[in-house]
Motif scaffolding. Structure first.
Motif, PDB file in Angstrom:
ATOM      1  N   LYS A 226      -6.457  27.355 -67.111  1.00 41.88           N
ATOM      2  CA  LYS A 226      -7.800  26.549 -67.377  1.00 41.88           C
ATOM      3  C   LYS A 226      -8.717  26.871 -66.331  1.00 41.88           C
ATOM      4  CE  LYS A 226      -4.963  23.355 -69.738  1.00 41.88           C
ATOM      5  NZ  LYS A 226      -4.315  21.942 -69.889  1.00 41.88           N
ATOM      6  N   GLY A 227      -8.482  27.089 -64.978  1.00 39.91           N
ATOM      7  CA  GLY A 227      -9.304  27.350 -64.042  1.00 39.91           C
ATOM      8  C   GLY A 227      -9.964  28.827 -64.103  1.00 39.91           C
ATOM      9  N   GLY A 228      -9.549  29.568 -64.940  1.00 40.84           N
ATOM     10  CA  GLY A 228     -10.002  31.081 -65.216  1.00 40.84           C
ATOM     11  C   GLY A 228      -9.381  32.127 -64.533  1.00 40.84           C
ATOM     12  N   PHE A 229      -8.204  31.819 -63.763  1.00 41.72           N
ATOM     13  CA  PHE A 229      -7.820  32.791 -63.071  1.00 41.72           C
ATOM     14  C   PHE A 229      -6.529  33.602 -63.867  1.00 41.72           C
ATOM     15  CE2 PHE A 229      -9.183  29.347 -60.071  1.00 41.72           C
ATOM     16  CZ  PHE A 229      -9.869  30.412 -59.073  1.00 41.72           C
ATOM     17  N   ASP A 230      -6.166  34.518 -63.146  1.00 39.02           N
ATOM     18  CA  ASP A 230      -4.917  35.376 -63.807  1.00 39.02           C
ATOM     19  C   ASP A 230      -3.900  34.478 -63.537  1.00 39.02           C
ATOM     20  OD1 ASP A 230      -4.123  38.192 -65.034  1.00 39.02           O
ATOM     21  OD2 ASP A 230      -2.837  37.405 -63.439  1.00 39.02           O
ATOM     22  N   VAL A 231      -2.914  34.091 -64.420  1.00 42.02           N
ATOM     23  CA  VAL A 231      -1.935  33.308 -64.203  1.00 42.02           C
ATOM     24  C   VAL A 231      -0.803  34.086 -63.393  1.00 42.02           C
ATOM     25  CG1 VAL A 231      -0.500  33.787 -66.404  1.00 42.02           C
ATOM     26  CG2 VAL A 231      -0.343  31.457 -65.401  1.00 42.02           C
ATOM     27  N   ARG A 232      -0.598  35.250 -63.639  1.00 42.06           N
ATOM     28  CA  ARG A 232       0.438  36.076 -62.827  1.00 42.06           C
ATOM     29  C   ARG A 232       0.061  36.079 -61.374  1.00 42.06           C
ATOM     30  NH1 ARG A 232      -0.475  38.386 -67.806  1.00 42.06           N
ATOM     31  NH2 ARG A 232      -2.269  39.334 -66.878  1.00 42.06           N
ATOM     32  N   PHE A 233      -1.316  36.471 -60.980  1.00 45.63           N
ATOM     33  CA  PHE A 233      -1.789  36.194 -59.908  1.00 45.63           C
ATOM     34  C   PHE A 233      -1.569  34.846 -59.146  1.00 45.63           C
ATOM     35  CE2 PHE A 233      -5.056  36.543 -56.486  1.00 45.63           C
ATOM     36  CZ  PHE A 233      -4.584  37.664 -55.718  1.00 45.63           C
ATOM     37  N   MET A 234      -1.891  34.035 -59.888  1.00 45.44           N
ATOM     38  CA  MET A 234      -1.880  32.732 -59.416  1.00 45.44           C
ATOM     39  C   MET A 234      -0.425  32.087 -58.718  1.00 45.44           C
ATOM     40  SD  MET A 234      -3.642  29.949 -58.653  1.00 45.44           S
ATOM     41  CE  MET A 234      -4.965  30.155 -59.253  1.00 45.44           C
ATOM     42  N   VAL A 235       0.577  32.480 -59.968  1.00 46.31           N
ATOM     43  CA  VAL A 235       1.886  32.282 -59.866  1.00 46.31           C
ATOM     44  C   VAL A 235       2.777  33.086 -58.678  1.00 46.31           C
ATOM     45  CG1 VAL A 235       4.025  31.921 -60.831  1.00 46.31           C
ATOM     46  CG2 VAL A 235       1.958  31.006 -61.825  1.00 46.31           C
TER      47      VAL A 235
END
Length: 69
Positions: free
Chosen positions: A47-56
Motif C-alpha cells: 500500500k505504501g508503493g514498495f515492492d513487497v518482496r524487497f520489503m519483507v
C-alpha cells in the motif's frame, strides 16, 4: 522457552509494533531467528508503493534487528 510473534512484515508500522511488543516483554534477547520471505505473490506492491518482496525479504528484517539491538 521458545516464543513466537506474528506480524505482517510488508508494513513498517507492524515491524515497529512487533519490536515494541518484544522489548516490552524482554530486557534482552539471546537469539533472534529473523526468517521471512516472499517468492511469489498476487499483490507485488505494498500500500505504501514498495515492492513487497524487497520489503519483507530485506527492509523489514533489517529494521527489526536494528530496533531490537
Amino acid at each position: 522457552p521458545v516464543e513466537s510473534y506474528l506480524a505482517d512484515l510488508s508494513f513498517l508500522n507492524d515491524v515497529k509494533s512487533l519490536a515494541e511488543a518484544i522489548k516490552s516483554k524482554h530486557e534482552k534477547l539471546d537469539v533472534l531467528i529473523n526468517n521471512a520471505g516472499i517468492f511469489k505473490t498476487s499483490a507485488p506492491i505494498t500500500k505504501g508503493g514498495f515492492d513487497v518482496r524487497f520489503m519483507v525479504n530485506t527492509i523489514s528484517p533489517y529494521l527489526l534487528s536494528k530496533l531490537l539491538a
